[in-house]
Write an enzyme that holds these catalytic residues in place. Structure first.
Site, PDB file in Angstrom:
ATOM      1  N   SER A  91       0.842  -1.214   0.000  1.00 15.80           N
ATOM      2  CA  SER A  91       0.000   0.000   0.000  1.00 15.80           C
ATOM      3  C   SER A  91       0.869   1.253   0.000  1.00 15.80           C
ATOM      4  O   SER A  91       0.514   2.262  -0.618  1.00 15.80           O
ATOM      5  CB  SER A  91      -1.001  -0.002   1.163  1.00 15.80           C
ATOM      6  OG  SER A  91      -0.347   0.101   2.392  1.00 15.80           O
ATOM      7  N   ASN A  92       2.017   1.205   0.665  1.00 18.56           N
ATOM      8  CA  ASN A  92       2.939   2.354   0.595  1.00 18.56           C
ATOM      9  C   ASN A  92       3.522   2.501  -0.802  1.00 18.56           C
ATOM     10  O   ASN A  92       3.655   3.613  -1.312  1.00 18.56           O
ATOM     11  CB  ASN A  92       4.076   2.203   1.607  1.00 18.56           C
ATOM     12  CG  ASN A  92       3.685   2.700   2.975  1.00 18.56           C
ATOM     13  OD1 ASN A  92       3.588   3.903   3.213  1.00 18.56           O
ATOM     14  ND2 ASN A  92       3.433   1.768   3.892  1.00 18.56           N
ATOM     15  N   LEU A 149      11.527  -6.767   3.623  1.00 18.60           N
ATOM     16  CA  LEU A 149      11.934  -7.398   4.873  1.00 18.60           C
ATOM     17  C   LEU A 149      13.317  -8.029   4.895  1.00 18.60           C
ATOM     18  O   LEU A 149      13.743  -8.536   5.926  1.00 18.60           O
ATOM     19  CB  LEU A 149      10.876  -8.445   5.287  1.00 18.60           C
ATOM     20  CG  LEU A 149       9.463  -7.868   5.425  1.00 18.60           C
ATOM     21  CD1 LEU A 149       8.483  -8.928   5.889  1.00 18.60           C
ATOM     22  CD2 LEU A 149       9.428  -6.669   6.360  1.00 18.60           C
ATOM     23  N   ILE A 182      19.640  -5.351   3.323  1.00 19.79           N
ATOM     24  CA  ILE A 182      20.258  -4.990   2.040  1.00 19.79           C
ATOM     25  C   ILE A 182      21.737  -5.377   2.072  1.00 19.79           C
ATOM     26  O   ILE A 182      22.467  -4.964   2.983  1.00 19.79           O
ATOM     27  CB  ILE A 182      20.113  -3.460   1.779  1.00 19.79           C
ATOM     28  CG1 ILE A 182      18.637  -3.043   1.827  1.00 19.79           C
ATOM     29  CG2 ILE A 182      20.736  -3.078   0.439  1.00 19.79           C
ATOM     30  CD1 ILE A 182      17.743  -3.700   0.791  1.00 19.79           C
ATOM     31  N   HIS A 184      10.147   2.645   8.731  1.00 18.11           N
ATOM     32  CA  HIS A 184       9.955   1.679   9.808  1.00 18.11           C
ATOM     33  C   HIS A 184       8.720   2.098  10.609  1.00 18.11           C
ATOM     34  O   HIS A 184       8.572   3.275  10.937  1.00 18.11           O
ATOM     35  CB  HIS A 184      11.201   1.642  10.706  1.00 18.11           C
ATOM     36  CG  HIS A 184      11.109   0.556  11.718  1.00 18.11           C
ATOM     37  ND1 HIS A 184      11.329  -0.771  11.405  1.00 18.11           N
ATOM     38  CD2 HIS A 184      10.769   0.582  13.026  1.00 18.11           C
ATOM     39  CE1 HIS A 184      11.143  -1.510  12.489  1.00 18.11           C
ATOM     40  NE2 HIS A 184      10.803  -0.716  13.482  1.00 18.11           N
ATOM     41  N   ASP A 199      17.640  -1.142  10.466  1.00 18.07           N
ATOM     42  CA  ASP A 199      17.041  -0.004  11.181  1.00 18.07           C
ATOM     43  C   ASP A 199      18.033   0.887  11.905  1.00 18.07           C
ATOM     44  O   ASP A 199      17.699   1.488  12.922  1.00 18.07           O
ATOM     45  CB  ASP A 199      15.991  -0.517  12.191  1.00 18.07           C
ATOM     46  CG  ASP A 199      14.954  -1.390  11.517  1.00 18.07           C
ATOM     47  OD1 ASP A 199      14.629  -1.129  10.357  1.00 18.07           O
ATOM     48  OD2 ASP A 199      14.484  -2.345  12.161  1.00 18.07           O
TER      49      ASP A 199
HETATM   50  C1  GAR Z   1       4.593  -0.689   6.636  1.00 15.36           C
HETATM   51  O1  GAR Z   1       3.886  -0.352   7.803  1.00 15.36           O
HETATM   52  C2  GAR Z   1       6.072  -0.506   6.834  1.00 15.36           C
HETATM   53  O2  GAR Z   1       6.401   0.532   7.738  1.00 15.36           O
HETATM   54  C3  GAR Z   1       6.474  -1.833   7.419  1.00 15.36           C
HETATM   55  O3  GAR Z   1       5.729  -2.772   6.698  1.00 15.36           O
HETATM   56  C4  GAR Z   1       4.464  -2.176   6.346  1.00 15.36           C
HETATM   57  C5  GAR Z   1       4.199  -2.472   4.885  1.00 15.36           C
HETATM   58  O4  GAR Z   1       2.900  -2.114   4.537  1.00 15.36           O
HETATM   59  N1  GAR Z   1       7.893  -2.054   7.297  1.00 15.36           N
HETATM   60  C6  GAR Z   1       8.602  -2.734   8.190  1.00 15.36           C
HETATM   61  O5  GAR Z   1       8.109  -3.257   9.167  1.00 15.36           O
HETATM   62  C7  GAR Z   1      10.100  -2.807   7.887  1.00 15.36           C
HETATM   63  N2  GAR Z   1      10.833  -3.172   9.060  1.00 15.36           N
HETATM   64  P1  GAR Z   1       2.483  -2.013   3.017  1.00 15.36           P
HETATM   65  O6  GAR Z   1       2.995  -3.282   2.322  1.00 15.36           O
HETATM   66  O7  GAR Z   1       1.003  -1.944   3.011  1.00 15.36           O
HETATM   67  O8  GAR Z   1       3.122  -0.783   2.455  1.00 15.36           O
END
Ligand code: GAR
Length: 193
Positions: free
Chosen positions: A13-14, A84, A87, A103, A144
């Protein structure tokens, strides 16, 4: 016009929000989405939005230079939007100051290996934290730990479930992630497009 390649492992979604944001900008454009999951929901979003996507595996990423070579050819910036895997050093070295992660917590709290997605929000609920938020940061070889670019906070109510917390965090992500990316690009490149 800078070229952004997004890495995403899940829903995306991001990724979708960033793609849409840059569709109306001249600073940058999202050219590709890369994922390590063959059935990631983000692939459907890419199809709908007309953005190229590529699936890679651990071997492509860490044992060979397949992903690195692709990035060297295709990317000015790499955005991690729910990606996840750590890198590899060779990619971090080739893209110093050009890889940005989001994060879903206020780092340095609730970061590190295993702290992602709902795991973060559940831990925050269990510890009865009164606030949480987002951290947008540059990426180095450790999970992180890269320099923080931006943080935003949101209050947690007693009745908020981990799902409610996730929703509040996602709202902050949608609001701030694209514009923070654009700010970094503009700061690093002046007004040059
Ligand atoms: C997001 O909330 C992002 O901050 C998190 O995964 C989600 C992905 O949502 N990232 C982490 O936890 C990385 N450590 P999305 O797939 O709907 O964008």
């Amino acid at each position: 016009m800078k070229r952004i390649v997004i890495f995403a492992s899940g829903s995306g979604s991001n990724a979708e929000n960033i793609i849409s944001f840059f569709q109306t900008k001249t600073t940058a454009t999202v050219t590709h989405v890369l994922t390590n999951k063959q059935h990631a929901k983000v692939l459907g979003r890419c199809k709908r939005l007309g953005v190229s996507s590529l699936v890679f595996d651990r071997n492509d990423f860490t044992e060979t230079d397949k992903v690195l070579d692709f990035l060297k050819k295709e990317a000015d910036y790499i955005i991690l939007a729910g990606f996840l895997w750590r890198i590899p050093a060779k990619i971090v070295e080739a893209f110093q100051g050009k890889i940005i992660n989001i994060h879903p917590a206020l780092l340095p709290k609730y970061g590190g290996k295993g702290m992602y997605g709902m795991h973060v929000h559940r831990a925050i609920r269990e510890n009865n934290e009164e606030e949480t938020g987002i951290t947008i940061h540059f990426v180095n070889e450790n999970y992180d730990e890269g320099a923080i670019i931006f943080q935003a906070k949101t209050a947690i109510m007693e009745q908020d479930s981990p799902k409610d917390i996730a929703q509040k965090v996602h709202e902050l992500e949608y609001q701030y992630f694209p514009e923070t990316i654009e700010k970094v690009i503009l700061e690093q490149n002046g007004q040059e497009k």
